[in-house]
Design an enzyme around this catalytic site. Structure first.
Site, PDB file in Angstrom:
ATOM      1  N   ASP A 165       0.839  -1.205   0.000  1.00  0.00           N
ATOM      2  CA  ASP A 165       0.000   0.000   0.000  1.00  0.00           C
ATOM      3  C   ASP A 165       0.870   1.249   0.000  1.00  0.00           C
ATOM      4  O   ASP A 165       0.650   2.188  -0.776  1.00  0.00           O
ATOM      5  CB  ASP A 165      -0.901   0.019   1.240  1.00  0.00           C
ATOM      6  CG  ASP A 165      -2.117  -0.867   1.103  1.00  0.00           C
ATOM      7  OD1 ASP A 165      -2.653  -0.963  -0.008  1.00  0.00           O
ATOM      8  OD2 ASP A 165      -2.535  -1.456   2.105  1.00  0.00           O
ATOM      9  N   LEU A 166       1.855   1.273   0.899  1.00  0.00           N
ATOM     10  CA  LEU A 166       2.711   2.452   1.027  1.00  0.00           C
ATOM     11  C   LEU A 166       3.579   2.644  -0.211  1.00  0.00           C
ATOM     12  O   LEU A 166       3.747   3.766  -0.699  1.00  0.00           O
ATOM     13  CB  LEU A 166       3.574   2.323   2.278  1.00  0.00           C
ATOM     14  CG  LEU A 166       2.787   2.314   3.597  1.00  0.00           C
ATOM     15  CD1 LEU A 166       3.694   1.961   4.764  1.00  0.00           C
ATOM     16  CD2 LEU A 166       2.106   3.657   3.839  1.00  0.00           C
TER      17      LEU A 166
END
Length: 411
Positions: A165-166
């Site tokens: 996600d990051l």
């Protein structure tokens, strides 16, 4: 925050981590970011971790410095309003970040009908449009099978950090600015699709792990806390503190051996094996079963304070294991001196250390992070400034329930 991206307006229609973090990075470099939110909040508005009085620290954290307009997206009038905001005119506007599906009212094709040069950055799960989150991407590409101690057998071990996600949010911010630069040169907009699965797969390829498995025909085995390909692992001190020590470079290794007084023992091992352990990190990995017992004994003979003194001023790469609570209490890098964090009051009525941009530009003035104004805090401003609506027109939208103003403080 910095002002490098002043003049850019990014509209965000998104939830969860990847897409909101993409726009957050841009906001912290000076872009104006406008979110359109569902009235009452989207699926991540109450997501954990939450404040003791209810509001989500998660939502506050990912939406710092952004403006919010609350719209009823279940109605056609609300959806048309969201499209109008995303495609509003302006030289630095027409930049849209979303994790909505490829098709539907926020499809690039539909947006381009209203603004031909719009840039749509679409965060996805898998490239075929199917749903995925960090945990399901990790499970699909084998990360949990190579994480954890060998004793786990075939039981998967999930990673607590939403790394894909990051990474996807960061990559999407880069892709957005690359597309915006291309638009400046060509006048053309485009859609940029950034699936979590693609970021994960390419990352493993960049790191050589795809080649490793493809050529060898074997999966990488679990190694617990040992670092693959170099010497590194956790050790326990005499006063029962754990430290992580890594020796990647020649200096890391040479200074570690000197600081622990192991030169004689290491020289004997090198002579026996016919190797120079300082020359190649891979050799230290291959012979870790010979080296680790020496390091274990040397570190177990010292307290953490004694180890700190031994390593002071050297090139040893190491650090203690802390809980997050301990790390925050220790200060740097969580110190609120304005380098990364400042104490900021948030809509939840909580005041806590709040990060700005991760990058430091010594030649630029660093401004303190700006909190989120809260859900719907900028509804009237966005309608008036971005769409040019009159007070009467805005009032009609409120009366019809198409838009809403700020949510009650602390809600």
């Amino acid at each position: 925050m910095y002002k490098l991206l002043s003049g850019l307006r990014i509209v965000e229609g998104a939830a969860f981590v990847a897409a909101p973090s993409c726009a957050l990075h841009c906001a912290q470099m000076g872009a104006e970011v406008i979110r359109f939110d569902m009235i009452g909040g989207g699926p991540d508005y109450h997501r954990w971790p939450r404040s003791p009085n209810g509001p989500s620290f998660y939502w506050e954290g990912l939406n710092k410095g952004k403006k919010s307009i609350a719209i009823d997206l279940s109605r056609s009038e609300g959806r048309e309003l969201a499209v109008s905001i995303a495609t509003a005119p302006g030289e630095g506007a027409g930049l849209f970040v979303t994790n909505y599906p490829v098709s539907g009212f926020l499809s690039h094709e539909n947006l381009a009908k209203h603004r031909s040069d719009i840039i749509t950055v679409r965060i996805m799960g898998w490239a075929d449009g199917s749903s995925a989150v960090d945990y399901t991407v990790n499970s699909a590409i084998g990360i949990p099978s190579m994480t954890g101690p060998e004793s786990m057998g075939d039981v998967p071990v999930n990673h607590v950090l939403p790394a894909w996600d990051l990474a996807t949010g960061t990559y999407a911010a880069f892709a957005l600015l690359a597309a915006e630069r291309n638009r400046r040169m060509t006048g053309k907009g485009e859609e940029v699709r950034v699936p979590l699965g693609d970021v994960a797969a390419t990352s493993l390829g960049h790191l050589g792990q795809v080649a490793e498995v493809f050529v060898s025909g074997e999966d990488r085995p679990r190694m617990g806390n040992d670092l693959f390909g170099a010497l590194g692992r956790d050790f326990r001190t005499r006063d029962n503190r754990r430290v992580m020590i890594v020796a990647l470079t020649k200096r890391h290794w040479s200074d570690l051996v000197k600081a622990l007084g192991l030169r004689e023992e290491i020289t004997a091992i090198e002579a026996e094996l016919g190797v120079d352990l300082a020359s190649d990190e891979g050799l230290r990995f291959e012979h870790r079963d010979r080296l680790n017992p020496l390091l274990i004994a040397a570190i177990e003979a010292r307290t953490l304070a004694e180890l700190e003194r031994a390593f002071e001023g050297t090139g040893v790469c190491w650090g203690p294991y802390n809980t997050l609570k301990e790390a925050i209490a220790a200060g740097e890098p969580f110190g609120t001196d304005g380098r990364l964090f400042d104490m900021v009051e948030h809509p939840s009525r909580n005041r806590y250390p709040t990060p700005g941009a991760a990058a430091t530009l010594p030649s630029q003035t660093r401004l303190p992070p700006v909190p989120s104004g809260g859900l719907g805090a900028n509804t009237d401003e966005v309608l008036a400034v971005v769409l040019g609506l009159s007070a009467a027109e805005i009032g009609k939208l409120h009366d019809a329930g198409i838009v809403a103003g700020p949510a009650p403080a602390g809600a």
